[in-house]
Design a protein around this motif. Structure first.
Motif, mmCIF file in Angstrom:
data_model
loop_
_atom_site.group_PDB
_atom_site.id
_atom_site.type_symbol
_atom_site.label_atom_id
_atom_site.label_comp_id
_atom_site.label_asym_id
_atom_site.label_seq_id
_atom_site.Cartn_x
_atom_site.Cartn_y
_atom_site.Cartn_z
ATOM 1 N N GLY A 296 6.461 45.047 16.044
ATOM 2 C CA GLY A 296 6.103 43.961 15.146
ATOM 3 C C GLY A 296 6.267 44.090 13.508
ATOM 4 N N ILE A 297 7.242 45.022 13.196
ATOM 5 C CA ILE A 297 7.556 45.323 11.854
ATOM 6 C C ILE A 297 8.298 43.914 11.149
ATOM 7 C CG2 ILE A 297 8.613 46.742 10.037
ATOM 8 C CD1 ILE A 297 8.858 48.705 12.213
ATOM 9 N N LYS A 298 7.440 43.178 10.387
ATOM 10 C CA LYS A 298 8.120 41.902 9.600
ATOM 11 C C LYS A 298 8.747 42.086 8.589
ATOM 12 C CE LYS A 298 4.410 39.310 12.115
ATOM 13 N NZ LYS A 298 4.069 40.549 12.912
ATOM 14 N N LEU A 299 9.860 41.477 8.412
ATOM 15 C CA LEU A 299 10.958 41.540 7.261
ATOM 16 C C LEU A 299 11.557 40.368 6.974
ATOM 17 C CD1 LEU A 299 12.129 44.490 9.334
ATOM 18 C CD2 LEU A 299 11.339 44.994 6.984
ATOM 19 N N TYR A 300 11.851 40.154 5.721
ATOM 20 C CA TYR A 300 12.811 39.221 5.235
ATOM 21 C C TYR A 300 14.174 39.820 4.923
ATOM 22 C CZ TYR A 300 13.956 34.582 3.626
ATOM 23 O OH TYR A 300 14.793 33.395 3.365
ATOM 24 N N ALA A 301 15.170 39.592 5.471
ATOM 25 C CA ALA A 301 16.361 40.128 5.135
ATOM 26 C C ALA A 301 17.621 39.188 5.041
ATOM 27 C CB ALA A 301 16.741 41.202 6.120
ATOM 28 N N PHE A 302 18.837 39.558 4.722
ATOM 29 C CA PHE A 302 20.011 39.056 4.337
ATOM 30 C C PHE A 302 20.974 39.125 5.210
ATOM 31 C CE2 PHE A 302 17.126 39.162 0.981
ATOM 32 C CZ PHE A 302 17.074 37.569 0.567
ATOM 33 N N HIS A 303 20.982 39.389 6.831
ATOM 34 C CA HIS A 303 21.840 39.684 7.586
ATOM 35 C C HIS A 303 22.482 38.104 8.202
ATOM 36 C CE1 HIS A 303 20.538 43.416 7.294
ATOM 37 N NE2 HIS A 303 19.177 43.308 7.859
ATOM 38 N N GLY A 304 23.788 38.377 8.432
ATOM 39 C CA GLY A 304 24.248 37.223 9.223
ATOM 40 C C GLY A 304 25.921 36.982 8.738
ATOM 41 N N GLY B 18 18.751 34.213 3.299
ATOM 42 C CA GLY B 18 18.114 35.200 4.144
ATOM 43 C C GLY B 18 17.163 34.567 5.406
ATOM 44 N N GLY B 19 16.599 35.310 5.948
ATOM 45 C CA GLY B 19 15.792 34.880 7.076
ATOM 46 C C GLY B 19 14.718 35.962 7.561
ATOM 47 N N HIS B 20 13.755 35.460 8.518
ATOM 48 C CA HIS B 20 12.749 36.465 8.821
ATOM 49 C C HIS B 20 13.378 37.127 10.174
ATOM 50 C CE1 HIS B 20 9.763 34.613 6.423
ATOM 51 N NE2 HIS B 20 10.370 33.569 6.703
ATOM 52 N N TYR B 21 12.713 38.557 10.035
ATOM 53 C CA TYR B 21 13.149 39.285 11.184
ATOM 54 C C TYR B 21 11.930 40.132 11.667
ATOM 55 C CZ TYR B 21 17.866 38.698 9.870
ATOM 56 O OH TYR B 21 19.204 37.964 9.462
ATOM 57 N N THR B 22 11.890 40.597 12.944
ATOM 58 C CA THR B 22 10.873 41.512 13.400
ATOM 59 C C THR B 22 11.711 42.667 13.973
ATOM 60 O OG1 THR B 22 9.439 39.453 13.859
ATOM 61 C CG2 THR B 22 8.777 41.750 14.791
ATOM 62 N N VAL B 23 11.156 43.786 13.974
ATOM 63 C CA VAL B 23 11.736 45.153 14.685
ATOM 64 C C VAL B 23 10.569 45.750 15.292
ATOM 65 C CG1 VAL B 23 13.005 47.314 14.374
ATOM 66 C CG2 VAL B 23 13.347 45.059 12.661
ATOM 67 N N ASP B 24 11.021 46.001 16.663
ATOM 68 C CA ASP B 24 10.108 46.730 17.382
ATOM 69 C C ASP B 24 10.746 48.298 17.748
ATOM 70 O OD1 ASP B 24 8.605 44.848 17.865
ATOM 71 O OD2 ASP B 24 9.377 44.223 19.490
ATOM 72 N N VAL B 25 10.094 49.277 17.669
ATOM 73 C CA VAL B 25 10.732 50.754 17.759
ATOM 74 C C VAL B 25 9.713 51.399 18.768
ATOM 75 C CG1 VAL B 25 11.385 52.953 16.733
ATOM 76 C CG2 VAL B 25 11.553 50.855 15.671
ATOM 77 N N SER B 26 10.386 51.974 19.935
ATOM 78 C CA SER B 26 9.699 52.908 20.837
ATOM 79 C C SER B 26 10.627 54.203 20.885
ATOM 80 C CB SER B 26 9.928 52.084 22.345
ATOM 81 O OG SER B 26 9.259 53.037 23.304
ATOM 82 N N ILE B 27 9.838 55.230 20.604
ATOM 83 C CA ILE B 27 10.172 56.524 20.783
ATOM 84 C C ILE B 27 9.582 57.372 21.721
ATOM 85 C CG2 ILE B 27 10.334 58.817 19.248
ATOM 86 C CD1 ILE B 27 10.649 57.062 17.095
ATOM 87 N N VAL C 93 15.609 44.401 17.490
ATOM 88 C CA VAL C 93 15.898 43.638 16.324
ATOM 89 C C VAL C 93 15.900 42.140 16.463
ATOM 90 C CG1 VAL C 93 17.141 43.152 13.958
ATOM 91 C CG2 VAL C 93 17.094 45.668 15.109
ATOM 92 N N ILE C 94 15.011 41.392 16.017
ATOM 93 C CA ILE C 94 14.921 39.858 16.539
ATOM 94 C C ILE C 94 14.936 39.201 15.136
ATOM 95 C CG2 ILE C 94 12.981 38.075 17.324
ATOM 96 C CD1 ILE C 94 11.423 40.753 18.529
ATOM 97 N N LYS C 95 15.854 38.283 15.304
ATOM 98 C CA LYS C 95 16.219 37.182 14.340
ATOM 99 C C LYS C 95 15.627 36.002 14.627
ATOM 100 C CE LYS C 95 20.105 35.700 11.552
ATOM 101 N NZ LYS C 95 21.705 35.806 11.492
ATOM 102 N N HIS C 96 14.828 35.650 13.572
ATOM 103 C CA HIS C 96 14.134 34.294 13.881
ATOM 104 C C HIS C 96 14.773 33.143 13.418
ATOM 105 C CE1 HIS C 96 10.494 36.591 14.989
ATOM 106 N NE2 HIS C 96 10.754 37.257 14.507
ATOM 107 N N CYS C 97 14.669 32.147 14.031
ATOM 108 C CA CYS C 97 15.264 30.746 13.878
ATOM 109 C C CYS C 97 16.830 30.813 13.491
ATOM 110 C CB CYS C 97 14.471 29.867 12.538
ATOM 111 S SG CYS C 97 12.943 29.870 13.204
ATOM 112 N N PRO C 98 17.757 31.507 14.314
ATOM 113 C CA PRO C 98 19.163 31.604 13.994
ATOM 114 C C PRO C 98 19.626 30.582 13.613
ATOM 115 C CG PRO C 98 18.710 32.090 16.303
ATOM 116 C CD PRO C 98 17.571 31.833 15.546
ATOM 117 N N PRO C 99 20.505 30.274 13.035
ATOM 118 C CA PRO C 99 21.512 29.055 12.685
ATOM 119 C C PRO C 99 22.435 28.808 13.668
ATOM 120 C CG PRO C 99 22.204 30.647 10.897
ATOM 121 C CD PRO C 99 21.129 31.349 12.017
ATOM 122 N N ILE C 100 22.340 28.739 15.004
ATOM 123 C CA ILE C 100 23.350 28.520 16.052
ATOM 124 C C ILE C 100 23.386 27.239 16.594
ATOM 125 C CG2 ILE C 100 23.010 30.939 16.543
ATOM 126 C CD1 ILE C 100 21.582 30.113 19.012
#
Length: 117
Positions: free
Chosen positions: A9-17, A26-35, A97-104
């Motif tokens: 649940g690492i919450k970020l605002y980024a500009f990917h697309g 930009g838009g909202h993203y969440t990243v989960d990491v398992s090691i 990597v989760i992209k929330h509300c994608p413009p699709i």
């Protein structure tokens, strides 16, 4: 032995697309990491130096998410590669990597990619 550390649940605002609008607004993203790693030394020592530091995982994710990519596949790959090179004791990793509300063109909560190494 293999053990698991998760930073979820690492919450970020980024500009990917691929769209110009995504680069600008930009838009909202969440990243989960398992090691997967080995906790054996930290069981005995109770010292941070003998395990994976969650702060480092969060730092790698935030730094890579700050670099614009057209594809979340690309940024996920970058995160995965940095974790492999910078996290001592890493056996395998999983990055989501989760992209929330994608413009699709539809009512979609999110899209996600998962990279396992």
């Amino acid at each position: 032995m293999q053990h698991t550390i998760e930073v979820n649940g690492i919450k970020l605002y980024a500009f990917h697309g691929c769209l110009v609008e995504e680069e600008k607004i930009g838009g909202h993203y969440t990243v989960d990491v398992s090691i997967k790693t080995d906790f054996t030394a930290s069981f005995a020592s109770d010292e941070l130096a003998d395990t994976v530091d969650y702060v480092k995982i969060n730092q790698v994710v935030r730094e890579e998410m700050a670099i614009r990519s057209k594809l979340i596949e690309h940024v996920g790959y970058r995160i995965s590669k940095r974790l492999q090179t910078e996290i001592k004791g890493l056996i395998t990793s999983k990055v989501k990597v989760i992209k929330h509300c994608p413009p699709i063109g539809g009512d979609v909560n999110d899209v996600a990619i998962i990279i396992e190494n």
